[in-house]
Design an enzyme around this catalytic site. Sequence first.
Site, PDB file in Angstrom:
ATOM      1  N   THR A 169       0.812  -1.212   0.000  1.00 32.99           N
ATOM      2  CA  THR A 169       0.000   0.000   0.000  1.00 32.99           C
ATOM      3  C   THR A 169       0.854   1.274   0.000  1.00 32.99           C
ATOM      4  OG1 THR A 169      -1.545  -1.292   1.306  1.00 32.99           O
ATOM      5  CG2 THR A 169      -1.828   1.061   1.418  1.00 32.99           C
ATOM      6  N   ARG A 197     -12.677  -8.941  -2.851  1.00 31.68           N
ATOM      7  CA  ARG A 197     -11.953  -8.830  -1.577  1.00 31.68           C
ATOM      8  C   ARG A 197     -11.629  -7.376  -1.269  1.00 31.68           C
ATOM      9  NH1 ARG A 197      -6.560  -6.803   0.012  1.00 31.68           N
ATOM     10  NH2 ARG A 197      -6.011  -7.870   1.951  1.00 31.68           N
ATOM     11  N   GLY A 199      -9.472  -5.105   1.531  1.00 29.40           N
ATOM     12  CA  GLY A 199      -8.510  -5.136   2.630  1.00 29.40           C
ATOM     13  C   GLY A 199      -8.741  -3.999   3.599  1.00 29.40           C
ATOM     14  N   ASP A 200      -7.700  -3.655   4.331  1.00 29.34           N
ATOM     15  CA  ASP A 200      -7.825  -2.633   5.376  1.00 29.34           C
ATOM     16  C   ASP A 200      -7.859  -1.210   4.833  1.00 29.34           C
ATOM     17  OD1 ASP A 200      -4.764  -1.321   5.973  1.00 29.34           O
ATOM     18  OD2 ASP A 200      -4.845  -3.183   4.849  1.00 29.34           O
ATOM     19  N   THR A 220      -0.154   0.044   6.639  1.00 26.35           N
ATOM     20  CA  THR A 220       0.281  -0.774   5.523  1.00 26.35           C
ATOM     21  C   THR A 220       0.656  -2.150   6.060  1.00 26.35           C
ATOM     22  OG1 THR A 220       2.066  -1.079   3.908  1.00 26.35           O
ATOM     23  CG2 THR A 220       2.559   0.316   5.786  1.00 26.35           C
ATOM     24  N   GLY A 221       0.487  -3.179   5.233  1.00 20.71           N
ATOM     25  CA  GLY A 221       0.835  -4.523   5.686  1.00 20.71           C
ATOM     26  C   GLY A 221      -0.228  -5.528   5.303  1.00 20.71           C
ATOM     27  N   GLY A 223      -3.488  -6.968   5.099  1.00 28.49           N
ATOM     28  CA  GLY A 223      -4.782  -6.315   5.282  1.00 28.49           C
ATOM     29  C   GLY A 223      -5.718  -7.015   6.232  1.00 28.49           C
TER      30      GLY A 223
END
Length: 310
Positions: A169, A197, A199-200, A220-221, A223
């Site tokens: 991200t 899907r 993510g975060d 970031t990372g 999700g």
Amino acid sequence: MSAVLVVHGGAWAIPDELAPVSVQGVKAAARHGSSVLRSGGSLVDAVEAAVRALEDNTVFNAGHGATLKIDGEVQLDAIIVDGKTLAFGSVSCVKNIANPVSLARAVMEKTSHVMLTGRGADKFAESIGIAMVPTDKLVTECERKEWEKHKKYIAAVNEEFNTQWAHDTVGAVALDSAGNVACATSTGGTRHKMVGRVGDSPVIGCGAYADNISGAVSCTGHGESILKVTLARLILSHVEQGKSVEDASQLSLQHMGDRVQGAGGAIVVSPSGQWAATFTTKRMAWAAAEDDVLWFGIDPKEKLKEKLSL
């Protein structure tokens, strides 16, 4: 109090061959966002400009550098937040938008809603004149090859996250001299993700949050892990309890690792001017513009500086 703008280009196992261009990319984005602030632009203008610069750079997984989902198409998410008013704009599952952070801002400013998703978000983009971009203009040849190469690993999303071919991200946080904060996050998601899907990144309190009371965060990372612990809001809850932004980030990322075995990173700025760039992955490219100094790094414990030239 000085204005501050911090950006990240994603927390993952950035290979050596991408490290120099990743650092160059975040430094350029930080300079660009800072120049917007210095020329009288708003905080929202600044974080949008910084993230757009990252979306336009094919080194990063957002906009023009997006990864391909399981069906070989692009699906993008983004969020932008004004900490003074708690105005939020978010989009998820949008197709072929070069700068989804700007579409998120349009949701914030041109609708009565907070988040638009999928076909509805795409139709809204069309209605306000944001053109769709062909997939081959957003996806690099390298990404196409990696997508083909790693098809067989699609069932091992968690295991694959910290490998050399993972990708992530981008985001920005900013503070002005009056103590106002803002943030933005944008992503092309996880390679081989299922259609639909999310993510975060576009989720309030997970991939981003901003409130003048406590600060601004872009995460970031992995999700799914970030979603499970609502990482952005968790970091700010520690700040509200008196922790420094550095300690708050480290405690929250450690909790995510202990509780759900997830790795990631975050950039944070507080209304008092504290800022931090913290990560538990192998690397995270980041840069911070503060006064006349540009701070930057990519490896753990690394904090380099040079004169901020705009």
